[in-house]
Design an enzyme around this catalytic site. Structure first.
Site, PDB file in Angstrom:
ATOM      1  CE1 TYR A   2      -2.412   2.137   9.852  1.00  0.00           C
ATOM      2  CE2 TYR A   2      -1.404   4.311   9.662  1.00  0.00           C
ATOM      3  CZ  TYR A   2      -2.188   3.303   9.135  1.00  0.00           C
ATOM      4  OH  TYR A   2      -2.741   3.445   7.875  1.00  0.00           O
ATOM      5  CB  SER A  59      -1.211   9.461   1.723  1.00  0.00           C
ATOM      6  OG  SER A  59      -2.348   8.656   1.943  1.00  0.00           O
ATOM      7  CD  GLN A  88      -1.895   6.763  -2.284  1.00  0.00           C
ATOM      8  OE1 GLN A  88      -1.974   7.426  -1.261  1.00  0.00           O
ATOM      9  NE2 GLN A  88      -2.734   5.787  -2.586  1.00  0.00           N
ATOM     10  CE1 TYR A 146      -3.710   2.673  -1.058  1.00  0.00           C
ATOM     11  CE2 TYR A 146      -4.409   4.482   0.336  1.00  0.00           C
ATOM     12  CZ  TYR A 146      -3.563   3.419   0.096  1.00  0.00           C
ATOM     13  OH  TYR A 146      -2.595   3.112   0.988  1.00  0.00           O
ATOM     14  NE  ARG A 206      -1.510  -2.836   7.001  1.00  0.00           N
ATOM     15  CZ  ARG A 206      -1.857  -1.713   6.405  1.00  0.00           C
ATOM     16  NH1 ARG A 206      -2.119  -0.641   7.126  1.00  0.00           N
ATOM     17  NH2 ARG A 206      -1.941  -1.651   5.097  1.00  0.00           N
ATOM     18  CG  HIS A 211       1.252  -0.861   0.946  1.00  0.00           C
ATOM     19  ND1 HIS A 211       0.496  -0.362  -0.067  1.00  0.00           N
ATOM     20  CD2 HIS A 211       0.914  -0.122   2.038  1.00  0.00           C
ATOM     21  CE1 HIS A 211      -0.272   0.625   0.382  1.00  0.00           C
ATOM     22  NE2 HIS A 211      -0.030   0.799   1.666  1.00  0.00           N
TER      23      HIS A 211
HETATM   24  C1  FMN Z   1       2.147   4.273   8.254  1.00  0.00           C
HETATM   25  C2  FMN Z   1       2.149   3.998   6.787  1.00  0.00           C
HETATM   26  C3  FMN Z   1       1.090   4.462   6.013  1.00  0.00           C
HETATM   27  C4  FMN Z   1       1.115   4.253   4.630  1.00  0.00           C
HETATM   28  N1  FMN Z   1       0.107   4.792   3.865  1.00  0.00           N
HETATM   29  C5  FMN Z   1       0.152   4.666   2.522  1.00  0.00           C
HETATM   30  C6  FMN Z   1      -0.809   5.326   1.712  1.00  0.00           C
HETATM   31  O1  FMN Z   1      -1.680   6.043   2.195  1.00  0.00           O
HETATM   32  N2  FMN Z   1      -0.721   5.134   0.364  1.00  0.00           N
HETATM   33  C7  FMN Z   1       0.243   4.346  -0.214  1.00  0.00           C
HETATM   34  O2  FMN Z   1       0.274   4.191  -1.438  1.00  0.00           O
HETATM   35  N3  FMN Z   1       1.184   3.737   0.541  1.00  0.00           N
HETATM   36  C8  FMN Z   1       1.166   3.885   1.884  1.00  0.00           C
HETATM   37  N4  FMN Z   1       2.153   3.312   2.645  1.00  0.00           N
HETATM   38  C9  FMN Z   1       3.248   2.582   1.994  1.00  0.00           C
HETATM   39  C10 FMN Z   1       4.411   3.515   1.654  1.00  0.00           C
HETATM   40  O3  FMN Z   1       4.073   4.395   0.620  1.00  0.00           O
HETATM   41  C11 FMN Z   1       5.653   2.736   1.194  1.00  0.00           C
HETATM   42  O4  FMN Z   1       5.285   1.857   0.141  1.00  0.00           O
HETATM   43  C12 FMN Z   1       6.311   1.934   2.295  1.00  0.00           C
HETATM   44  O5  FMN Z   1       6.309   2.644   3.514  1.00  0.00           O
HETATM   45  C13 FMN Z   1       7.744   1.612   1.889  1.00  0.00           C
HETATM   46  O6  FMN Z   1       8.369   0.814   2.812  1.00  0.00           O
HETATM   47  P1  FMN Z   1       9.347   1.383   3.964  1.00  0.00           P
HETATM   48  O7  FMN Z   1       8.444   1.920   5.010  1.00  0.00           O
HETATM   49  O8  FMN Z   1      10.087   0.164   4.389  1.00  0.00           O
HETATM   50  O9  FMN Z   1      10.217   2.453   3.349  1.00  0.00           O
HETATM   51  C14 FMN Z   1       2.169   3.518   4.028  1.00  0.00           C
HETATM   52  C15 FMN Z   1       3.220   3.072   4.821  1.00  0.00           C
HETATM   53  C16 FMN Z   1       3.235   3.310   6.173  1.00  0.00           C
HETATM   54  C17 FMN Z   1       4.398   2.845   6.987  1.00  0.00           C
END
Ligand code: FMN
Length: 379
Positions: free
Chosen positions: A24, A106, A127, A129, A164, A275
């Protein structure tokens, strides 16, 4: 196991976590091309090496929205952080504060705002949504304000969840998911004890607090699927802009036109992001999207960027490409999953050390001196 990089933390996290959680975190959308390019495009950014300029005094700090950051990065919002380590949001946020950078909670965290914020010695970021349930959004804004949250991160690149494929195979979703997750948990005893047993309750803390009943991991994918709102437009954000007293940052901008719209809207900042390659595969990596966005809006709005940052050199590269600050997602989550808060502390210290090496060898003494001049033209 010797840990010297995010790559090492990733390997350690894979050992410790049940596969449904590791994949995940680790996975992306469709064929994961953008996920891979986020890392490889950034690694391809060449910097000009400069020498013999007395680099004994370096300053890695910045000021952003009136807050001092010891290094120009922020922990990005990551859903279910409390499933990767015991009460993971508390551990990660505490490590971030000790380092002197903000933690972003989050909306779909395990720990609610009220469990984390009072334990910290600086305001956290929150954050949100766009959910169909506007009552939740209003409630979350009020609670964030009451808890002293400084900056609101509004994520706009998830009007629908991305496709995904790994999640269906790993047991995160798909047939017999609950049974498969259970079997994986019992074969990962360190995680089962630390998080499975001692890290309870496993609920979506903020949503459970709002609904007055537990929303479990079992309901997580269903909740997201049912509650993301594809009808969202800039107009819907106006009441949030009015309701929120502090800085508001729009997360998920990948196009200069959208960046200009964010300026017109009156946002304080944008986060250039795909993201982490988890939404629309095939879109530009953040490193490639960033320069045109910086050309369009630099100076009018703060530009943050994430997706693909794995070390301190990557932070310097993103700043050279036009960002004012960065965010890290998987890098800190791998460290948290592997070693809890101590892992996040170690990772942040590594990032600072690597930034210092990059600044020394490009001959910049302050973060404000990291500009496009550092880039090798055509490199
Ligand atoms: C497991 C996971 C859960 C995430 N959940 C959220 C979330 O709840 N809200 C959000 O805005 N971005 C979420 N993201 C995106 C991250 O905020 C971020 O944009 C992203 O991880 C950046 O890329 P990187 O993992 O290569 O550093 C999530 C990313 C991952 C890996």
């Amino acid at each position: 196991m010797i840990i010297s990089s995010t790559t090492d933390y990733r390997a350690a996290a894979q050992k410790r976590l049940p596969p449904f959680l590791f994949h995940y975190i680790d996975g992306g959308a469709y064929a994961e091309k953008t996920l891979a390019r986020n890392v490889s495009d950034l690694a391809d950014v060449a910097l000009r090496q400069r020498v013999l300029k007395d680099m004994s005094q370096l300053d890695t700090s910045i000021e952003l929205f009136g807050e001092k950051l010891a290094i120009p990065t922020v922990l990005a919002p990551v859903g279910l952080t409390g499933m990767y380590a015991r009460r993971g949001e508390v551990q990660a946020a505490t490590a971030a504060c000790q380092k002197g950078i903000p933690f972003t909670m989050s909306s779909v965290s395990v720990c609610p705002i009220e469990e984390v914020a009072p334990k910290l010695n600086r305001p956290m970021w929150f954050q949100l949504y766009v959910l169909k349930d506007r009552g939740f959004m209003k409630n979350a804004l009020e609670r964030a304000q009451a808890a002293g949250v400084s900056t609101l991160v509004f994520t706009v690149d998830m009007p629908v969840p991305g496709a995904r494929y790994r999640d269906a195979h790993s047991g995160m979703s798909g047939p017999n998911a609950a049974m498969r997750r259970y079997l994986q948990s019992v074969t990962h005893p360190q995680w089962a004890l630390d998080v499975g047993l001692l890290g309870r309750p496993h609920t979506l803390g903020n949503i459970s607090t709002y609904l007055g009943k537990n929303v479990s991991l079992e309901d997580y994918m269903g909740y997201l699927g049912a509650n993301f709102d594809p009808s969202i437009s800039w107009k819907d954000l106006e009441w949030i802009r009015d309701a929120w007293k502090g800085p508001m940052v729009i997360k998920g901008i990948l196009d200069p036109e959208d960046a200009r719209d964010a300026v017109r809207f009156g946002a304080d900042g944008i986060i250039v992001s795909n993201h982490g390659g988890r939404q629309l595969d095939g879109v530009l990596s953040s490193a490639r999207a960033l320069p045109a966005i910086a050309d369009a809006v630099k100076g009018q709005i703060k530009i943050l960027v994430d997706s693909g940052i794995r070390n301190g050199l990557d932070i310097v590269r993103m700043l050279a490409l036009g960002a004012d600050c960065t965010m890290i997602g998987r890098a800190f989550i791998y460290a948290l999953a592997a070693e809890g808060g101590a892992g996040v502390t170690n990772l942040l210290n590594l990032l600072e050390k690597e930034m210092r090496v990059a600044m020394t060898l490009t001959s910049v003494k302050r973060v404000s001196e990291i500009t496009g001049d550092l880039l090798v033209q055509g490199g």
